[in-house]
Design an enzyme around this catalytic site. Structure first.
Site: not given
Length: 459
Positions: A154, A192
Site C-alpha cells: 500500500d 511482513y
C-alpha cells in the site's frame, strides 16, 4: 461431379449476366442479389483456411483491433499502415526471469502500477527500459513483457524483499525461471514486518475534557496532541516482561485459519475469501533506537487482504492498553461486524515473498531456486540504511504513532465498545447493515485526513 443444382445455379448466373451488361445502370434484381450473397458466403468460408491466411488477416486488421488505444497515435506510429523508413531496433532474445527487489515506499502510492500515480512498478519499468532490458517497442506497456509482482504494498509501505517477474533482454542479476512463471500465483506465502514503539501500549490517561460514553469502556475522546515535553516522557517508557507476554499472547491468537472480514473493508462475513491462514506471528525482544524502545513484529501468512495486517496490529494495541481480555480476538472472527481502525502504514514493510513449492520442484529438476538467504547480508544493510532509518526519523519528527493514538481516542465509546473487561462485543458496538456504507466510507479515508486533523490541532 456436377450436380443438377450446380448446373441450375450456373445457368441462372449466365442469364443474369446477359440480361444486365457491364456498366448498366439497371436495378439489380433480387435473384442477382441472392446469387452474389451466395458467392460471397462461399468465398468467406474458404478465405482463412490456412495459418498463413489467418496471419495475413490479423496483420491487415491490426489497427482495427486496437480499440483501447488512440487510433491517431497508432496510425502515426505505424505510418498509416505502411512500412516506415526509420530503422527498427534489432530483435533481442528475451527470457522470463524473477528479479529480487527491495524499496523504501516513502513518497510512493504503492507497489502496483496506477494511472497518474507515482508507484514502485512504474519506476522499475522505466529503469528496465532505460537500461535496455526492455526494448523501445515494448516500452509503452508493461503487459507486453508480462510484468507481475509477488505481493502488493500500500501507499508508503516498504519492502526489504519482494519479487517481480517479466521478460527481459538483459540484466546483471536475475533468477532464470520457467516460461510459465507467474510471480503472484506461484508465491506460496508472504512475510511482513511491523516496527512499533512500545509506548503505544501505555494505558490511556483520562484528561479533564475526556468523555466516557459507555460504562467500563476505557476509550476517551477529545485528546490534544502531546507536547514536546510529554513526548520525551512517553519515549522513556520501557515495556515490562508481563506486558510483553500479553502482547505475544494476543498476536498468537491470530495463528491458524480464521475469518478476517473485520480486518478489511467492503467484505461480507459469508465470503469464503475472508478466510486467511496465518502461519505464525512472532514478537521480537525490545531494542533501543534513538532513545525510543521498539519491538519488531513478523507475520507469516499465505495471503493478506487490504489493511489486514494494520488492523491486526491496531486491535492488539487497543486490547493491551485498555487491558481487554485477548478472548475478544476470537469474537472478531464471528459473523458480527465491528469497527477496527488501522494502524499507521509507517511501521509496515514486506520482508519477503516465499516460493517453497516452486523451489522444491526446481531443485528436483536441477534448476535455479529463488533464495533470499544468499542476499541476506545485503538485505539487512538495505533495511538499516533506507527503511529502518526512515521509519525511526519520521516517528521522531512527526510523532506518527502518538498522532494516531490521539485520533483513536477522539472516537466515542460506542465505536470501540468491545474494549471492556469481559472481552465481549456489545450490541452498541456492532455495525448494522444500514450503517455499513458509511462505515466503509469512513474506513476508506486516507491517512492524510487524520494527519490534517492533527495539523489543525497543532495550529
Amino acid at each position: 461431379m456436377t450436380t443438377p443444382t450446380d448446373k441450375l445455379m450456373k445457368e441462372s448466373i449466365n442469364a443474369v449476366q446477359i440480361a444486365i451488361p457491364s456498366g448498366s445502370t439497371e436495378e439489380v434484381t433480387p435473384l442477382k442479389r441472392e446469387i452474389d450473397n451466395s458467392e460471397n458466403l462461399h468465398h468467406s468460408k474458404k478465405r482463412f483456411t490456412t495459418a498463413k491466411d489467418r496471419r495475413e488477416h490479423r496483420h491487415r486488421n491490426f489497427i482495427n483491433r486496437k480499440g483501447n488505444r488512440d487510433d491517431k497515435e497508432l496510425l502515426e506510429s505505424k505510418g498509416d499502415g505502411k512500412d516506415s523508413n526509420e530503422p527498427k531496433e534489432p530483435r533481442m532474445p528475451k527470457k522470463k526471469v524473477a528479479v529480487l527487489v527491495g524499496f523504501c515506499g516513502t513518497g510512493y502510492q504503492g507497489m502496483q502500477i496506477n494511472h497518474n500515480a507515482k508507484t514502485i512498478e512504474d519506476d522499475l519499468f522505466k529503469a528496465f527500459v532505460a537500461a535496455g532490458a526492455v526494448s523501445k517497442d515494448n516500452s509503452d506497456d508493461p503487459k507486453k513483457v508480462s510484468l507481475m509482482r509477488a505481493a502488493r504494498t500500500d501507499k508508503g509501505v516498504h519492502a526489504a524483499g519482494n519479487l517481480i517477474s517479466l521478460k527481459i533482454s538483459l540484466l546483471l542479476r536475475y533468477v532464470k525461471v520457467i516460461r510459465s512463471f507467474h510471480a503472484k500465483t506461484l508465491c506460496d506465502s508472504r512475510i511482513y514486518e511491523y516496527l512499533l514503539p512500545t509506548y503505544v501500549f501505555m494505558p490511556p490517561e483520562q484528561k479533564s475534557n475526556s468523555v466516557v460514553s459507555n460504562e467500563n469502556v476505557n476509550v476517551f475522546t477529545d485528546f490534544p496532541l502531546a507536547t514536546t515535553e510529554e513526548m520525551i516522557e512517553k519515549r522513556k517508557y520501557r515495556i515490562s516482561q508481563e506486558t510483553l507476554e500479553y502482547v505475544r499472547q494476543g498476536f498468537k491468537a491470530y495463528e491458524g485459519t480464521h475469518n478476517y472480514h473485520n480486518f478489511t473493508i467492503g467484505r461480507n462475513p459469508q465470503e469464503k475469501s475472508c478466510n486467511r491462514y496465518i502461519v505464525n506471528f512472532q514478537v521480537g525482544d525490545p531494542k533501543m533506537i534513538n532513545d525510543t524502545e521498539w519491538i519488531s513484529l513478523k507475520v507469516h501468512g499465505q495471503s493478506f487482504m487490504l489493511h489486514q495486517i494494520r488492523k491486526m496490529v491496531s486491535l492488539i494495541i487497543m486490547i493491551v492498553r485498555t487491558r481487554t481480555p485477548t478472548s475478544l480476538i476470537a469474537n472478531t472472527f464471528t459473523q458480527v461486524k465491528i469497527n477496527i481502525p488501522k494502524a499507521p502504514a509507517l511501521g509496515l514493510l514486506l520482508e519477503r515473498p516465499v516460493f517453497n513449492s516452486y523451489n522444491r520442484k526446481s531443485k528436483d529438476q536441477g534448476k535455479e531456486v529463488i533464495d533470499y538467504d544468499i542476499y541476506q547480508g545485503q538485505i539487512d544493510k538495505f533495511k538499516d540504511r533506507f527503511i529502518y532509518s526512515k521509519i525511526f526519523e519520521e516517528e521522531l519528527a512527526e510523532n506518527t504513532f502518538q498522532n494516531w493514538l490521539n485520533a483513536i481516542d477522539q472516537h466515542t465509546g460506542r465505536d470501540y465498545g468491545y474494549l471492556n473487561p469481559e472481552g465481549v462485543i456489545p450490541e452498541s458496538a456492532i455495525v448494522k447493515h444500514g450503517e455499513r456504507q458509511k462505515y466503509y466510507n469512513d474506513q476508506a479515508d486516507d491517512d492524510e485526513s487524520v494527519q490534517a486533523k492533527n495539523d489543525q490541532l497543532n495550529d
